[in-house]
Motif scaffolding. Sequence first.
Motif, PDB file in Angstrom:
ATOM      1  N   GLU A   1     -24.290   2.976  14.874  1.00 42.21           N
ATOM      2  CA  GLU A   1     -23.582   4.686  16.433  1.00 42.21           C
ATOM      3  C   GLU A   1     -22.392   5.042  15.388  1.00 42.21           C
ATOM      4  N   GLU A  22     -24.828   8.801  18.700  1.00 42.07           N
ATOM      5  CA  GLU A  22     -25.909   8.893  19.702  1.00 42.07           C
ATOM      6  C   GLU A  22     -27.436   9.787  19.390  1.00 42.07           C
ATOM      7  N   ARG A  70     -24.603  12.450  27.489  1.00 41.64           N
ATOM      8  CA  ARG A  70     -24.386  10.979  26.222  1.00 41.64           C
ATOM      9  C   ARG A  70     -24.370  11.895  24.920  1.00 41.64           C
ATOM     10  N   ARG A  76     -20.010   8.447  18.686  1.00 37.49           N
ATOM     11  CA  ARG A  76     -20.787   7.659  18.761  1.00 37.49           C
ATOM     12  C   ARG A  76     -21.790   8.641  18.049  1.00 37.49           C
TER      13      ARG A  76
HETATM   14 MG    MG Z   1     -24.220   2.773  24.335  1.00 36.35          MG
END
Ligand code: MG
Length: 454
Positions: free
Chosen positions: A90, A139, A145, A137
């Motif tokens: 990530e 992701e 997120r 990150r």
């Molecule tokens: Mg995580």
Amino acid sequence: MHAAGAEAKGGAPADCRLGPSKGPWVEKLQSLRGMVDLLPAHTPLWQKVEATAREHFRRAGVQEIRTPLLEATELFARGIGEATDVVGKEMYTFTDRGDRSCTLRPEGTASVVRAAIQHGLLSQGSQRLWYGGPMFRYERPQAGRQRQFHQIGLEFLGFAAARSDVEAIAIAWDLLADLGVQGLALELNTLGSADDRRRYRHELVAWLEAHRDRLDPDSQQRITSNPLRVLDSKVPQTQALLEGAPSLADALRGESHERFAQVRFGLEALGIPFELNPRLVRGLDYYSHTAFEITSTQLGAQATVCGGGRYDGLVEQLGGAPTPAIGWALGMERLVLLLEQAAGDAAAGPAPDLYLVNRGEAAEPAALALARKLRRAGLSVELDSSGAAFGKQFKRADRSGAAWAAVLGDAEVEQGVVRLRPLRGEGQERQLPLAPPEELAALVRDRIGLMDRP
Ligand code: MG
Ligand code: ATP
């Protein structure tokens, strides 16, 4: 043909190219995937969360620390661990112009510990620290997120007692409660001491090897890289299989049980409810004893708002003297999502104290000077700089939410006055002398009912 080939080999991606060579149509510039703009309709709520957190930290004697967004990659490799998703998959890592491997910070703890060691903070005694800001990150973006997201975190460095675990958790819990977040659950587990875990790891690895062919591929890989993390697998078949695995709790020695009991009693004494979750692990060697998460059922798959635990081995791992520590980090986006769900529509921005309507050759420069004077005196003033007809300006004044308009035309300037006109509620229009400014500001405050404000 040539250009397309260069692009496929890593030239500027199509959405980064601009310029006249492509003709008059400039491709729309967009933020990168997972990098989110925070628009003015949403900033008031963020500011409220930040201000509340700041206030809670102040009351608890926790001091702010700010560290760079960019660090040497090695810090995270050593401080988070190569075997984790964060470091393994990530990170935003690149080589800078001096040929150093740099990484945009994916979390705050490693940097805080590095800074504490680098500046000798720990030799000055234990440290109660907090930080806030963006983390990065790579992701898959979805609700709650993002690739750039924000955390507020707390780190207690040099605290060994079980009651410091309780205090750290209580600060997070009280902050969330004070913000009005409903439906939260605190999940709690203990990982025991480093010794406990070493013993347990042996048992677990033996059991996982024996069941290897029934594990999902990710978990199979983790048997060697990070076996404790298998317990945390989200794959349903793996979860079902793990029902039969040896339990970490059974591997704990008496002292670790005793310590965990102290944490539980401490939380009970403060009236903070919790659930035990033996599957909650942080699979790195320097984590020990308390691990916890605060979750909400309102967040769907991204349920964890705050996660933390004890990391007694980290300071040493990063080159400092052995130092017990506990900390947590909460995700701002998820917290704000919860608050917005509770509040319905996003909160409106604050209305100005005064909307300054002005028009005319003498009035317009005088209005700018007047706005500065009033702002210097602490009033919030929205200055209309449209030069539009008075009627239009009054409509805007109304929409601004201000309770009062100040009106300045050439006639007022000539007479040396400004008119105050109520936009809503009761109140009468009045005229005030333009000078001297201190008196004017005091009069305006008085007339618009702001006498009590500092
Ligand atoms: Mg995580
Ligand atoms: P998750 O299991 O949701 O990926 P995590 O264990 O990776 O979380 P931590 O590293 O413990 O998360 O970070 C603490 C908190 O930061 C999380 O509980 C969450 O609220 C928030 N957070 C983590 N990653 C993201 C992200 N990519 N976008 C938004 N918030 C995040």
